[in-house]
Design an enzyme around this catalytic site. Structure first.
Site, PDB file in Angstrom:
ATOM      1  CB  SER A   1     -38.140  65.550 -44.086  1.00  0.00           C
ATOM      2  OG  SER A   1     -39.035  65.213 -43.055  1.00  0.00           O
ATOM      3  CB  VAL A   5     -31.345  55.501 -48.110  1.00  0.00           C
ATOM      4  CG1 VAL A   5     -30.930  54.050 -48.375  1.00  0.00           C
ATOM      5  CG2 VAL A   5     -32.718  55.548 -47.469  1.00  0.00           C
ATOM      6  CE  LYS A  18     -36.260  55.963 -43.349  1.00  0.00           C
ATOM      7  NZ  LYS A  18     -37.671  55.531 -43.479  1.00  0.00           N
ATOM      8  CG  ASP A 112     -45.197  59.028 -47.863  1.00  0.00           C
ATOM      9  OD1 ASP A 112     -45.862  59.729 -48.652  1.00  0.00           O
ATOM     10  OD2 ASP A 112     -44.012  59.274 -47.572  1.00  0.00           O
TER      11      ASP A 112
END
Length: 173
Positions: A1, A5, A18, A112
């Site tokens: 968030s 990219v 990124k 993640d």
């Protein structure tokens, strides 16, 4: 968030860039931690870090580019059927990358791991990416951060810190 990219070119090589769009204190700290971790990772199943710009508001990470995108995209947005061999290649590559992170002198918790953070090459080799929630574990193998709810281990959802075990749970999902 916090980022997006883009495809770009660096020294005549196609790269992924990124770019951080948020510049509050939390976003900058997260960005700095991600760069600090990525700089030391070298493994065929981990996205290759190539450089970064750390001068706010120009915060970006340059890495290798995988034109086929993520496993999430492959599973949900294309009609490409996966053979058993393809599935095994993807699972094995992910497991090897996670093993590399977890077996380091100071283990790294990805925090993640999900299909959107697994980039799949045309040969179905996988690159783990997005180390924004990653952290080195303490002596008990724990991290204070958790990942995306749909892939998070039950103990993380209950407020316990992420651990090497919760990374393995996310891999299973």
């Amino acid at each position: 968030s916090y980022s997006r990219v883009y495809r770009g070119c660096y020294k005549e090589t196609v790269v992924g860039i990124k770019v951080m769009h948020e510049h509050d204190e939390t976003a900058v700290t997260t960005f700095q931690k991600e760069v600090a971790i990525l700089k030391h990772l070298r493994h065929p199943n981990i996205i290759q870090y190539m450089g970064s710009c750390m001068d706010p508001p120009h915060l970006c990470i340059v890495s290798e580019f995988e034109p086929n995108g993520s496993l999430y995209k492959l599973l949900h947005k294309t009609a490409t059927p996966l053979t058993l061999d393809n599935k095994i290649m993807i699972a094995l590559g992910t497991a090897l990358g996670m093993n590399y992170l977890h077996q380091r002198r100071t283990p790294i918790i990805h925090g993640d791991l999900k299909s959107a953070n697994l980039l799949v090459r045309t040969d179905y080799h996988v690159r783990i990416c997005d180390f924004g929630l990653s952290t080195t574990s303490d002596s008990r193998g724990l991290s204070e951060q958790g990942g995306t709810v749909e892939w998070a281990a039950p103990e993380v959802l209950n407020g316990s810190p992420s651990s090497l075990s919760s990374d393995v749970y996310s891999f299973g999902v």
